[in-house]
Design a protein around this motif. Structure first.
Motif, PDB file in Angstrom:
ATOM      1  N   ASN A  19       0.867  -1.182   0.000  1.00 27.03           N
ATOM      2  CA  ASN A  19       0.000   0.000   0.000  1.00 27.03           C
ATOM      3  C   ASN A  19       0.901   1.228   0.000  1.00 27.03           C
ATOM      4  O   ASN A  19       1.234   1.762   1.060  1.00 27.03           O
ATOM      5  CB  ASN A  19      -0.917   0.004   1.228  1.00 27.03           C
ATOM      6  N   PRO A  20       1.326   1.687  -1.186  1.00 26.17           N
ATOM      7  CA  PRO A  20       2.295   2.779  -1.255  1.00 26.17           C
ATOM      8  C   PRO A  20       1.781   4.077  -0.631  1.00 26.17           C
ATOM      9  O   PRO A  20       0.593   4.387  -0.679  1.00 26.17           O
ATOM     10  CB  PRO A  20       2.553   2.964  -2.740  1.00 26.17           C
ATOM     11  N   VAL A  21       2.720   4.818  -0.055  1.00 26.98           N
ATOM     12  CA  VAL A  21       2.446   6.126   0.524  1.00 26.98           C
ATOM     13  C   VAL A  21       3.096   7.166  -0.378  1.00 26.98           C
ATOM     14  O   VAL A  21       4.281   7.041  -0.726  1.00 26.98           O
ATOM     15  CB  VAL A  21       3.027   6.220   1.954  1.00 26.98           C
ATOM     16  N   THR A  22       2.346   8.181  -0.767  1.00 20.23           N
ATOM     17  CA  THR A  22       2.890   9.251  -1.613  1.00 20.23           C
ATOM     18  C   THR A  22       3.805  10.136  -0.782  1.00 20.23           C
ATOM     19  O   THR A  22       3.416  10.642   0.270  1.00 20.23           O
ATOM     20  CB  THR A  22       1.766  10.083  -2.238  1.00 20.23           C
ATOM     21  N   ILE A  23       5.025  10.324  -1.263  1.00 18.55           N
ATOM     22  CA  ILE A  23       6.005  11.168  -0.580  1.00 18.55           C
ATOM     23  C   ILE A  23       6.018  12.567  -1.184  1.00 18.55           C
ATOM     24  O   ILE A  23       6.159  13.548  -0.467  1.00 18.55           O
ATOM     25  CB  ILE A  23       7.401  10.526  -0.661  1.00 18.55           C
ATOM     26  N   ALA A  24       5.877  12.665  -2.505  1.00 19.91           N
ATOM     27  CA  ALA A  24       5.882  13.976  -3.161  1.00 19.91           C
ATOM     28  C   ALA A  24       5.215  13.880  -4.530  1.00 19.91           C
ATOM     29  O   ALA A  24       5.240  12.841  -5.169  1.00 19.91           O
ATOM     30  CB  ALA A  24       7.307  14.498  -3.333  1.00 19.91           C
ATOM     31  N   VAL A  25       4.636  15.000  -4.944  1.00 15.67           N
ATOM     32  CA  VAL A  25       4.079  15.146  -6.289  1.00 15.67           C
ATOM     33  C   VAL A  25       4.790  16.339  -6.916  1.00 15.67           C
ATOM     34  O   VAL A  25       4.811  17.428  -6.341  1.00 15.67           O
ATOM     35  CB  VAL A  25       2.553  15.365  -6.250  1.00 15.67           C
ATOM     36  N   ILE A  26       5.361  16.111  -8.095  1.00  8.92           N
ATOM     37  CA  ILE A  26       6.153  17.135  -8.771  1.00  8.92           C
ATOM     38  C   ILE A  26       5.538  17.405 -10.136  1.00  8.92           C
ATOM     39  O   ILE A  26       5.331  16.485 -10.917  1.00  8.92           O
ATOM     40  CB  ILE A  26       7.616  16.676  -8.932  1.00  8.92           C
ATOM     41  N   THR A  27       5.230  18.672 -10.416  1.00  9.00           N
ATOM     42  CA  THR A  27       4.760  19.086 -11.736  1.00  9.00           C
ATOM     43  C   THR A  27       5.714  20.156 -12.254  1.00  9.00           C
ATOM     44  O   THR A  27       6.637  20.578 -11.548  1.00  9.00           O
ATOM     45  CB  THR A  27       3.328  19.649 -11.684  1.00  9.00           C
ATOM     46  N   ALA A  28       5.467  20.619 -13.457  1.00  8.95           N
ATOM     47  CA  ALA A  28       6.326  21.655 -14.032  1.00  8.95           C
ATOM     48  C   ALA A  28       6.248  22.958 -13.243  1.00  8.95           C
ATOM     49  O   ALA A  28       7.185  23.750 -13.256  1.00  8.95           O
ATOM     50  CB  ALA A  28       5.945  21.898 -15.486  1.00  8.95           C
ATOM     51  N   ASN A  29       5.134  23.179 -12.517  1.00 13.19           N
ATOM     52  CA  ASN A  29       4.935  24.441 -11.807  1.00 13.19           C
ATOM     53  C   ASN A  29       4.926  24.333 -10.294  1.00 13.19           C
ATOM     54  O   ASN A  29       4.831  25.351  -9.615  1.00 13.19           O
ATOM     55  CB  ASN A  29       3.603  25.069 -12.249  1.00 13.19           C
ATOM     56  N   ASP A  30       4.992  23.112  -9.750  1.00 14.22           N
ATOM     57  CA  ASP A  30       4.829  22.971  -8.304  1.00 14.22           C
ATOM     58  C   ASP A  30       5.503  21.698  -7.797  1.00 14.22           C
ATOM     59  O   ASP A  30       5.597  20.709  -8.522  1.00 14.22           O
ATOM     60  CB  ASP A  30       3.331  22.907  -7.970  1.00 14.22           C
ATOM     61  N   VAL A  31       5.955  21.748  -6.563  1.00 14.69           N
ATOM     62  CA  VAL A  31       6.481  20.584  -5.856  1.00 14.69           C
ATOM     63  C   VAL A  31       5.741  20.513  -4.533  1.00 14.69           C
ATOM     64  O   VAL A  31       5.747  21.465  -3.765  1.00 14.69           O
ATOM     65  CB  VAL A  31       8.003  20.715  -5.609  1.00 14.69           C
ATOM     66  N   SER A  32       5.064  19.383  -4.277  1.00 13.24           N
ATOM     67  CA  SER A  32       4.265  19.233  -3.059  1.00 13.24           C
ATOM     68  C   SER A  32       4.717  18.002  -2.277  1.00 13.24           C
ATOM     69  O   SER A  32       4.274  16.888  -2.556  1.00 13.24           O
ATOM     70  CB  SER A  32       2.788  19.083  -3.417  1.00 13.24           C
ATOM     71  N   PRO A  33       5.604  18.174  -1.292  1.00 15.65           N
ATOM     72  CA  PRO A  33       6.024  17.033  -0.482  1.00 15.65           C
ATOM     73  C   PRO A  33       4.995  16.720   0.599  1.00 15.65           C
ATOM     74  O   PRO A  33       4.240  17.588   1.036  1.00 15.65           O
ATOM     75  CB  PRO A  33       7.332  17.506   0.143  1.00 15.65           C
ATOM     76  N   ALA A  34       4.949  15.462   1.037  1.00 11.32           N
ATOM     77  CA  ALA A  34       4.088  15.055   2.142  1.00 11.32           C
ATOM     78  C   ALA A  34       4.651  15.624   3.439  1.00 11.32           C
ATOM     79  O   ALA A  34       5.833  16.008   3.516  1.00 11.32           O
ATOM     80  CB  ALA A  34       4.031  13.537   2.218  1.00 11.32           C
TER      81      ALA A  34
END
Length: 46
Positions: A19-34
């Motif tokens: 059951n993976p846990v999201t650590i970060a979401v990276i887009t061209a305009n934003d970085v959202s770490p957990a």
């Protein structure tokens, strides 16, 4: 857009578990770490 992201809309960094846990979401305009994680960016120097 940066050539490294030209074929992708986002990068999701997850743990490697059943059951993976999201650590970060990276887009061209934003970085959202957990909560409890950080992302460090290194600029390109010309």
């Amino acid at each position: 857009m940066d050539e490294t992201l030209k074929d992708y809309t986002k990068i999701v960094v997850e743990t490697d578990e059943e059951n993976p846990v999201t650590i970060a979401v990276i887009t061209a305009n934003d970085v959202s770490p957990a909560d409890g994680y950080r992302v460090r960016l290194t600029p390109a120097y010309d």
